[in-house]
Design a protein around this motif. Structure first.
Motif, PDB file in Angstrom:
ATOM      1  N   ALA A  65      33.912  45.150  22.072  1.00  0.00           N
ATOM      2  CA  ALA A  65      35.498  45.296  22.556  1.00  0.00           C
ATOM      3  C   ALA A  65      35.854  46.484  22.923  1.00  0.00           C
ATOM      4  O   ALA A  65      36.955  46.648  23.449  1.00  0.00           O
ATOM      5  CB  ALA A  65      36.044  44.796  21.206  1.00  0.00           C
ATOM      6  N   GLN A  66      35.089  47.559  22.540  1.00  0.00           N
ATOM      7  CA  GLN A  66      35.371  48.783  23.049  1.00  0.00           C
ATOM      8  C   GLN A  66      34.901  49.467  24.477  1.00  0.00           C
ATOM      9  O   GLN A  66      35.325  50.390  24.979  1.00  0.00           O
ATOM     10  CB  GLN A  66      34.666  49.864  22.061  1.00  0.00           C
ATOM     11  CG  GLN A  66      35.199  49.595  20.548  1.00  0.00           C
ATOM     12  CD  GLN A  66      36.529  49.778  20.481  1.00  0.00           C
ATOM     13  OE1 GLN A  66      37.242  50.708  20.858  1.00  0.00           O
ATOM     14  NE2 GLN A  66      36.987  48.682  19.788  1.00  0.00           N
TER      15      GLN A  66
ATOM     16  N   SER B 224      27.810  53.212  31.758  1.00  0.00           N
ATOM     17  CA  SER B 224      27.476  54.042  30.837  1.00  0.00           C
ATOM     18  C   SER B 224      28.214  53.242  29.559  1.00  0.00           C
ATOM     19  O   SER B 224      28.418  53.879  28.336  1.00  0.00           O
ATOM     20  CB  SER B 224      28.402  55.277  30.659  1.00  0.00           C
ATOM     21  OG  SER B 224      29.616  55.323  30.818  1.00  0.00           O
ATOM     22  N   SER B 225      27.920  51.947  29.542  1.00  0.00           N
ATOM     23  CA  SER B 225      28.537  51.102  28.440  1.00  0.00           C
ATOM     24  C   SER B 225      27.262  50.961  27.347  1.00  0.00           C
ATOM     25  O   SER B 225      26.138  51.589  27.793  1.00  0.00           O
ATOM     26  CB  SER B 225      28.893  49.603  28.777  1.00  0.00           C
ATOM     27  OG  SER B 225      27.692  48.992  29.089  1.00  0.00           O
ATOM     28  N   LEU B 226      27.374  50.634  26.287  1.00  0.00           N
ATOM     29  CA  LEU B 226      26.380  50.202  25.228  1.00  0.00           C
ATOM     30  C   LEU B 226      25.455  49.318  25.595  1.00  0.00           C
ATOM     31  O   LEU B 226      24.488  49.318  24.785  1.00  0.00           O
ATOM     32  CB  LEU B 226      26.765  50.308  23.580  1.00  0.00           C
ATOM     33  CG  LEU B 226      27.644  49.022  23.744  1.00  0.00           C
ATOM     34  CD1 LEU B 226      27.083  47.950  23.184  1.00  0.00           C
ATOM     35  CD2 LEU B 226      28.799  49.324  22.658  1.00  0.00           C
ATOM     36  N   LEU B 227      25.724  48.378  26.774  1.00  0.00           N
ATOM     37  CA  LEU B 227      24.822  47.478  27.042  1.00  0.00           C
ATOM     38  C   LEU B 227      23.583  47.810  27.343  1.00  0.00           C
ATOM     39  O   LEU B 227      23.145  48.897  27.975  1.00  0.00           O
ATOM     40  CB  LEU B 227      25.393  46.569  28.211  1.00  0.00           C
ATOM     41  CG  LEU B 227      26.800  45.972  27.833  1.00  0.00           C
ATOM     42  CD1 LEU B 227      27.272  45.427  29.140  1.00  0.00           C
ATOM     43  CD2 LEU B 227      26.683  44.779  26.843  1.00  0.00           C
ATOM     44  N   GLU B 228      22.447  47.081  26.852  1.00  0.00           N
ATOM     45  CA  GLU B 228      21.074  47.520  27.124  1.00  0.00           C
ATOM     46  C   GLU B 228      20.503  47.091  28.493  1.00  0.00           C
ATOM     47  O   GLU B 228      20.672  45.714  28.688  1.00  0.00           O
ATOM     48  CB  GLU B 228      20.103  46.948  26.050  1.00  0.00           C
ATOM     49  CG  GLU B 228      18.810  47.446  26.203  1.00  0.00           C
ATOM     50  CD  GLU B 228      17.818  46.421  25.385  1.00  0.00           C
ATOM     51  OE1 GLU B 228      16.569  46.956  25.287  1.00  0.00           O
ATOM     52  OE2 GLU B 228      18.137  45.550  24.801  1.00  0.00           O
TER      53      GLU B 228
ATOM     54  N   ASP C 105      47.848  47.977  38.491  1.00  0.00           N
ATOM     55  CA  ASP C 105      47.327  46.929  37.776  1.00  0.00           C
ATOM     56  C   ASP C 105      46.336  46.804  36.688  1.00  0.00           C
ATOM     57  O   ASP C 105      45.986  45.893  36.011  1.00  0.00           O
ATOM     58  CB  ASP C 105      46.797  45.558  38.983  1.00  0.00           C
ATOM     59  CG  ASP C 105      47.991  45.628  39.932  1.00  0.00           C
ATOM     60  OD1 ASP C 105      49.171  45.561  39.551  1.00  0.00           O
ATOM     61  OD2 ASP C 105      47.546  44.966  41.229  1.00  0.00           O
ATOM     62  N   LEU C 106      45.609  47.995  36.885  1.00  0.00           N
ATOM     63  CA  LEU C 106      44.447  48.437  35.876  1.00  0.00           C
ATOM     64  C   LEU C 106      44.323  49.893  35.585  1.00  0.00           C
ATOM     65  O   LEU C 106      44.676  50.513  36.600  1.00  0.00           O
ATOM     66  CB  LEU C 106      43.212  47.689  36.899  1.00  0.00           C
ATOM     67  CG  LEU C 106      41.949  47.774  35.993  1.00  0.00           C
ATOM     68  CD1 LEU C 106      41.713  46.851  34.850  1.00  0.00           C
ATOM     69  CD2 LEU C 106      40.739  47.347  37.021  1.00  0.00           C
ATOM     70  N   SER C 107      43.810  50.026  34.654  1.00  0.00           N
ATOM     71  CA  SER C 107      43.498  51.452  34.143  1.00  0.00           C
ATOM     72  C   SER C 107      42.047  51.673  33.955  1.00  0.00           C
ATOM     73  O   SER C 107      41.319  50.552  33.374  1.00  0.00           O
ATOM     74  CB  SER C 107      44.450  51.749  33.055  1.00  0.00           C
ATOM     75  OG  SER C 107      43.901  53.137  32.418  1.00  0.00           O
ATOM     76  N   VAL C 108      41.232  52.792  34.169  1.00  0.00           N
ATOM     77  CA  VAL C 108      39.988  52.799  33.857  1.00  0.00           C
ATOM     78  C   VAL C 108      39.941  52.926  32.178  1.00  0.00           C
ATOM     79  O   VAL C 108      38.755  52.671  31.842  1.00  0.00           O
ATOM     80  CB  VAL C 108      39.384  54.173  34.238  1.00  0.00           C
ATOM     81  CG1 VAL C 108      39.474  53.973  35.800  1.00  0.00           C
ATOM     82  CG2 VAL C 108      40.083  55.345  33.777  1.00  0.00           C
ATOM     83  N   SER C 109      40.812  52.963  31.526  1.00  0.00           N
ATOM     84  CA  SER C 109      40.651  53.025  30.107  1.00  0.00           C
ATOM     85  C   SER C 109      40.903  51.528  29.565  1.00  0.00           C
ATOM     86  O   SER C 109      41.132  51.151  28.392  1.00  0.00           O
ATOM     87  CB  SER C 109      41.593  53.922  29.289  1.00  0.00           C
ATOM     88  OG  SER C 109      43.014  53.469  29.690  1.00  0.00           O
TER      89      SER C 109
ATOM     90  N   PRO D 106      40.351  48.070  28.058  1.00  0.00           N
ATOM     91  CA  PRO D 106      39.299  47.200  27.542  1.00  0.00           C
ATOM     92  C   PRO D 106      38.935  46.144  28.516  1.00  0.00           C
ATOM     93  O   PRO D 106      39.773  45.212  29.022  1.00  0.00           O
ATOM     94  CB  PRO D 106      39.449  46.950  26.300  1.00  0.00           C
ATOM     95  CG  PRO D 106      40.767  47.973  25.943  1.00  0.00           C
ATOM     96  CD  PRO D 106      41.580  47.855  27.316  1.00  0.00           C
ATOM     97  N   VAL D 107      37.319  45.917  28.595  1.00  0.00           N
ATOM     98  CA  VAL D 107      36.961  44.628  29.416  1.00  0.00           C
ATOM     99  C   VAL D 107      37.120  43.388  28.733  1.00  0.00           C
ATOM    100  O   VAL D 107      37.280  42.385  29.473  1.00  0.00           O
ATOM    101  CB  VAL D 107      35.622  45.052  30.214  1.00  0.00           C
ATOM    102  CG1 VAL D 107      35.065  43.834  30.892  1.00  0.00           C
ATOM    103  CG2 VAL D 107      35.704  46.178  30.999  1.00  0.00           C
ATOM    104  N   MET D 108      36.790  43.345  27.546  1.00  0.00           N
ATOM    105  CA  MET D 108      36.768  42.203  26.937  1.00  0.00           C
ATOM    106  C   MET D 108      38.014  41.035  27.184  1.00  0.00           C
ATOM    107  O   MET D 108      37.523  39.717  27.429  1.00  0.00           O
ATOM    108  CB  MET D 108      36.339  42.217  25.519  1.00  0.00           C
ATOM    109  CG  MET D 108      35.965  41.150  24.588  1.00  0.00           C
ATOM    110  SD  MET D 108      34.351  40.289  25.141  1.00  0.00           S
ATOM    111  CE  MET D 108      33.125  41.497  24.733  1.00  0.00           C
TER     112      MET D 108
END
Length: 163
Positions: free
Chosen positions: A128-129, A139-143, A103-107, A109-111
């Protein structure tokens, strides 16, 4: 690690459903679920003895029925629990189950998965990436730096942010 072993061991004690009704919760006695009452008593004793640290409560359910409930602090059932990183573990387990089912893949996109929650503050095309893997591995770019008091994602600052 010992807390994880305790939780997994507790989950392995149960195997099938039975039903009763108490305080709005669907419950069943451990024996009806073929769980070891002696094992649950031993687990509770180990927590009270201090063999496992910082455990305030243990609830075990099987097929939507509560078979064991124990509290190890003064707050009891009415107290709020600070689950902190335990939520990340449960989320990762649920994501893993969704990946295993296809139902989901680790690749993924979350948005698109959360777009109905918007609109979001601070739009940035890089968001969006962000993938499921980025969130699961933190390890996302979120601060988010708890060691930097000025980081927007610093835990103490997040308490003050409405969204």
């Amino acid at each position: 690690m010992r807390a994880i072993i305790l939780a997994v061991s507790a989950l392995l004690l149960t195997v099938s459903p039975a039903e009763a009704q108490t305080d709005g919760w669907r419950t069943a006695p451990p024996a009806a679920e073929r769980a070891s009452a002696a094992g649950l008593t031993a687990m509770d004793a180990a927590v009270r003895n201090g063999d496992f640290h910082q455990i305030t409560s243990v609830l075990i359910s099987r097929n939507g029925r509560l078979i064991h409930e124990a509290y190890f602090d003064d707050g009891g059932a009415k107290a709020r629990r600070n689950t902190r990183s335990a939520t990340k573990t449960v989320t990762a387990m649920l994501a893993g189950a969704a990946v295993a089912r296809g139902d989901l893949s680790v690749s993924t996109p979350v948005m698109p998965l959360i777009s109905s929650w918007g609109p979001f503050d601070n739009p940035d095309p890089r968001k969006a990436q962000i993938t499921v893997e980025d969130l699961l591995t933190m390890s996302s770019l979120l601060e988010c730096d708890d060691d930097n008091q000025f980081s927007r994602g610093n835990e103490e600052r997040m308490y003050l942010i409405e969204n």
